[in-house]
Scaffold this motif. Structure first.
Motif, PDB file in Angstrom:
ATOM      1  N   UNK A 102      45.060  26.150  45.148  1.00  0.00           N
ATOM      2  CA  UNK A 102      46.402  26.696  45.365  1.00  0.00           C
ATOM      3  C   UNK A 102      46.287  28.148  45.820  1.00  0.00           C
ATOM      4  N   UNK A 103      46.031  28.382  47.118  1.00  0.00           N
ATOM      5  CA  UNK A 103      45.785  29.742  47.619  1.00  0.00           C
ATOM      6  C   UNK A 103      46.975  30.679  47.504  1.00  0.00           C
ATOM      7  N   UNK A 104      48.167  30.155  47.275  1.00  0.00           N
ATOM      8  CA  UNK A 104      49.353  31.004  47.200  1.00  0.00           C
ATOM      9  C   UNK A 104      49.727  31.399  45.776  1.00  0.00           C
ATOM     10  N   UNK A 105      48.951  30.979  44.821  1.00  0.00           N
ATOM     11  CA  UNK A 105      49.227  31.317  43.423  1.00  0.00           C
ATOM     12  C   UNK A 105      48.616  32.686  43.120  1.00  0.00           C
ATOM     13  N   UNK A 106      49.454  33.658  42.823  1.00  0.00           N
ATOM     14  CA  UNK A 106      48.932  35.011  42.620  1.00  0.00           C
ATOM     15  C   UNK A 106      48.073  35.118  41.365  1.00  0.00           C
ATOM     16  N   UNK A 107      48.355  34.269  40.379  1.00  0.00           N
ATOM     17  CA  UNK A 107      47.528  34.299  39.171  1.00  0.00           C
ATOM     18  C   UNK A 107      46.103  33.835  39.465  1.00  0.00           C
ATOM     19  N   UNK A 108      45.969  32.832  40.328  1.00  0.00           N
ATOM     20  CA  UNK A 108      44.628  32.377  40.706  1.00  0.00           C
ATOM     21  C   UNK A 108      43.913  33.420  41.567  1.00  0.00           C
ATOM     22  N   UNK A 109      44.681  34.090  42.423  1.00  0.00           N
ATOM     23  CA  UNK A 109      44.096  35.163  43.236  1.00  0.00           C
ATOM     24  C   UNK A 109      43.595  36.286  42.334  1.00  0.00           C
ATOM     25  N   UNK A 110      44.410  36.630  41.350  1.00  0.00           N
ATOM     26  CA  UNK A 110      43.984  37.640  40.377  1.00  0.00           C
ATOM     27  C   UNK A 110      42.720  37.205  39.649  1.00  0.00           C
ATOM     28  N   UNK A 111      42.640  35.915  39.320  1.00  0.00           N
ATOM     29  CA  UNK A 111      41.475  35.423  38.586  1.00  0.00           C
ATOM     30  C   UNK A 111      40.174  35.641  39.339  1.00  0.00           C
ATOM     31  N   UNK A 112      40.188  35.405  40.642  1.00  0.00           N
ATOM     32  CA  UNK A 112      38.979  35.636  41.443  1.00  0.00           C
ATOM     33  C   UNK A 112      38.668  37.130  41.507  1.00  0.00           C
ATOM     34  N   UNK A 113      39.711  37.944  41.707  1.00  0.00           N
ATOM     35  CA  UNK A 113      39.501  39.396  41.761  1.00  0.00           C
ATOM     36  C   UNK A 113      38.907  39.916  40.463  1.00  0.00           C
ATOM     37  N   UNK A 114      39.387  39.403  39.352  1.00  0.00           N
ATOM     38  CA  UNK A 114      38.886  39.847  38.052  1.00  0.00           C
ATOM     39  C   UNK A 114      37.429  39.401  37.843  1.00  0.00           C
ATOM     40  N   UNK A 115      37.119  38.186  38.262  1.00  0.00           N
ATOM     41  CA  UNK A 115      35.755  37.681  38.114  1.00  0.00           C
ATOM     42  C   UNK A 115      34.780  38.457  38.997  1.00  0.00           C
ATOM     43  N   UNK A 116      35.227  38.824  40.196  1.00  0.00           N
ATOM     44  CA  UNK A 116      34.387  39.631  41.076  1.00  0.00           C
ATOM     45  C   UNK A 116      34.130  41.007  40.481  1.00  0.00           C
ATOM     46  N   UNK A 117      35.146  41.580  39.870  1.00  0.00           N
ATOM     47  CA  UNK A 117      34.969  42.884  39.234  1.00  0.00           C
ATOM     48  C   UNK A 117      33.981  42.784  38.078  1.00  0.00           C
ATOM     49  N   UNK A 118      34.045  41.695  37.337  1.00  0.00           N
ATOM     50  CA  UNK A 118      33.093  41.500  36.233  1.00  0.00           C
ATOM     51  C   UNK A 118      31.659  41.434  36.762  1.00  0.00           C
TER      52      UNK A 118
END
Length: 454
Positions: free
Chosen positions: A85-101
């Motif tokens: 679901x590329x339009x879900x902002x929560x999923x987008x945030x999840x990838x951004x957070x994992x990349x930061x980790x």
């Protein structure tokens, strides 16, 4: 590298010690004022009540390899959800957070840059004022976009649902760091008050860069006493404590702290870089080069490559040094292409050491304009001096001192500028002040300090 950290770049150094030390020796110590007055003080021992050999960690991955497995698994799961679901902002945030980790473990610029791009997308998708505003502020701070960090905090504070105590403290901590880097020390001190873990860390850094390294060390040791800290956190704090020992010339103390970090969280490349650096400070440069070479092959880290260039040059291996320097230059260029502000001062330092002082000056000046705090002050001051503007170099350092900043690096830069201007008495006084803060500040081996708290 900077450090920071721990994945911030935030772990850097003014590696101009060889040229700066030479200038002080030739242009300052030769002055009549200094004759008989520059007895080197004994390095002040830091009698820490906390024994680094007694450090223990709580729950969490026990090794760097284990931590990377967990981070990669989290990132893979986050990407899978976003792909569905590329339009879900929560999923987008999840990838951004994992990349930061992952970035915090590896310091890979690619991860921070991708996290940054995804957060821009997340904030577009999320209806105002929803969205991961605190995460957006943290990443903006990591890439040295101070205005962007504050803008994100405005969104965070506009939400109709108040944040929890931890989130409010995190926002305050980010504001503290922004004020600190902007040279607004009174505001930074006020914002850094509080018992939150992050606020105490920021407060320690403010103290360290305003001349109170002992109090900063007490704060870090207090954090290390917190129960059940993850191994990665214990290692990060131990490296910060090592940097404080280095800042006062306590090389034996820094050695104990970096080796404790390496023991607590084995396999962590940054701890291993600090250990390699420690061997160089202790006089075993062959072992330092061996360890750095292994890290270079494993990580390609630009600071490691620059450290190898410095060691090879000191050993008279000019061709090898040139090769390492060229590889470091390419690494800095690649990082800067992704995040130009985040690596401006680091690339400036590299250029200054390896033959392009004008380009170095442009980068250092831009960083100083954005962040007139000690690290940027020292980089800019040395760049000005190398470009023949000792008068402006002195102005920059003295302006920082007038703001309330005080480090051995700044006093050394002041001594160099005063010496270049022919002001031997003032140069001598500044050098003495630098040595009081760090008796090793103009020691030739100080050139090998490549990893230190920013």
């Amino acid at each position: 590298m900077s450090a920071s950290a721990v994945a911030r770049k935030g772990v850097t150094r003014p590696a101009y010690w060889l040229v700066a030390g030479a200038l002080v020796v030739t242009a300052v110590i030769a002055g009549d004022y200094l004759l008989g007055q520059l007895d080197r003080p004994t390095a002040p021992a830091i009698h820490a009540p906390l024994d680094p050999d007694a450090l223990r960690a709580g729950l969490g991955p026990r090794t760097y390899a284990d931590a990377m497995v967990a981070v990669e698994r989290g990132l893979s799961n986050a990407r899978y959800r976003l792909q569905r679901d590329p339009q879900d902002w929560l999923y987008t945030e999840g990838v951004a957070r994992a990349l930061l980790a992952r970035y915090r473990l590896t310091a890979r610029a690619e991860d921070l840059a991708e996290s940054d791009r995804l957060l821009d997308r997340t904030m577009e998708l999320a209806p105002w004022p929803a969205g991961p505003a605190l995460l957006r502020a943290s990443v903006s701070l990591g890439k040295h976009d101070l205005a962007g960090a504050l803008n994100a905090l405005v969104r965070f504070e506009s939400t109709t649902v108040p944040g929890g105590a931890d989130e409010i403290a995190e926002a305050q901590s980010i504001r503290c760091e922004v004020a600190f880097e902007r040279g607004q020390l009174a505001q930074a001190r006020e914002l850094c008050s509080g018992d939150d873990f992050g606020l105490r860390m920021r407060r320690a850094n403010v103290l360290a860069k305003t001349g109170d390294t002992a109090q900063a060390a007490q704060i870090i040791e207090g954090l290390l006493r917190e129960p059940e800290l993850p191994p990665s956190t214990v290692a990060m704090l131990a490296l910060q404590r090592a940097s404080l020992a280095q800042a006062t010339g306590d090389w034996p103390g820094s050695g104990r702290w970096v080796r404790a970090a390496d023991r607590i969280f084995p396999g962590y490349w940054l701890s291993e870089a600090y250990v390699a650096q420690q061997y160089a400070l202790e006089g075993d440069r062959d072992e330092a080069r061996r360890r750095y070479a292994l890290l270079a092959a494993r990580t390609g880290d630009a600071d490691v490559l620059d450290a190898l260039a410095m060691l090879a040059d000191s050993a008279g291996h000019k061709d090898e040094a040139a090769d390492w320097a060229a590889r470091a230059g390419a690494a800095w260029q690649a990082r800067s292409a992704l995040l130009p502000r985040a690596y401006a001062s680091h690339q400036a330092e590299h250029l200054l050491l390896h033959g392009d002082p004008k380009a170095a000056l442009a980068l250092a000046e831009a960083d100083y304009r954005r962040r007139p705090f000690p690290s940027a002050i020292v980089h800019y001051a040395f760049a000005l001096w190398r470009n023949g503007d000792a008068a402006r170099s002195l102005e920059v350092v003295q302006a920082g001192e007038a703001q309330g900043f005080l480090t051995a690096d700044m006093k050394l830069a002041e001594a160099v500028a005063q010496g270049a201007l022919g002001n031997s008495p003032e140069a001598g006084q500044a050098l003495l002040a630098a040595r009081r803060l760090n008796p090793h500040v103009d020691d030739a081996a100080q050139a090998f300090v490549s990893f230190q708290q920013d």
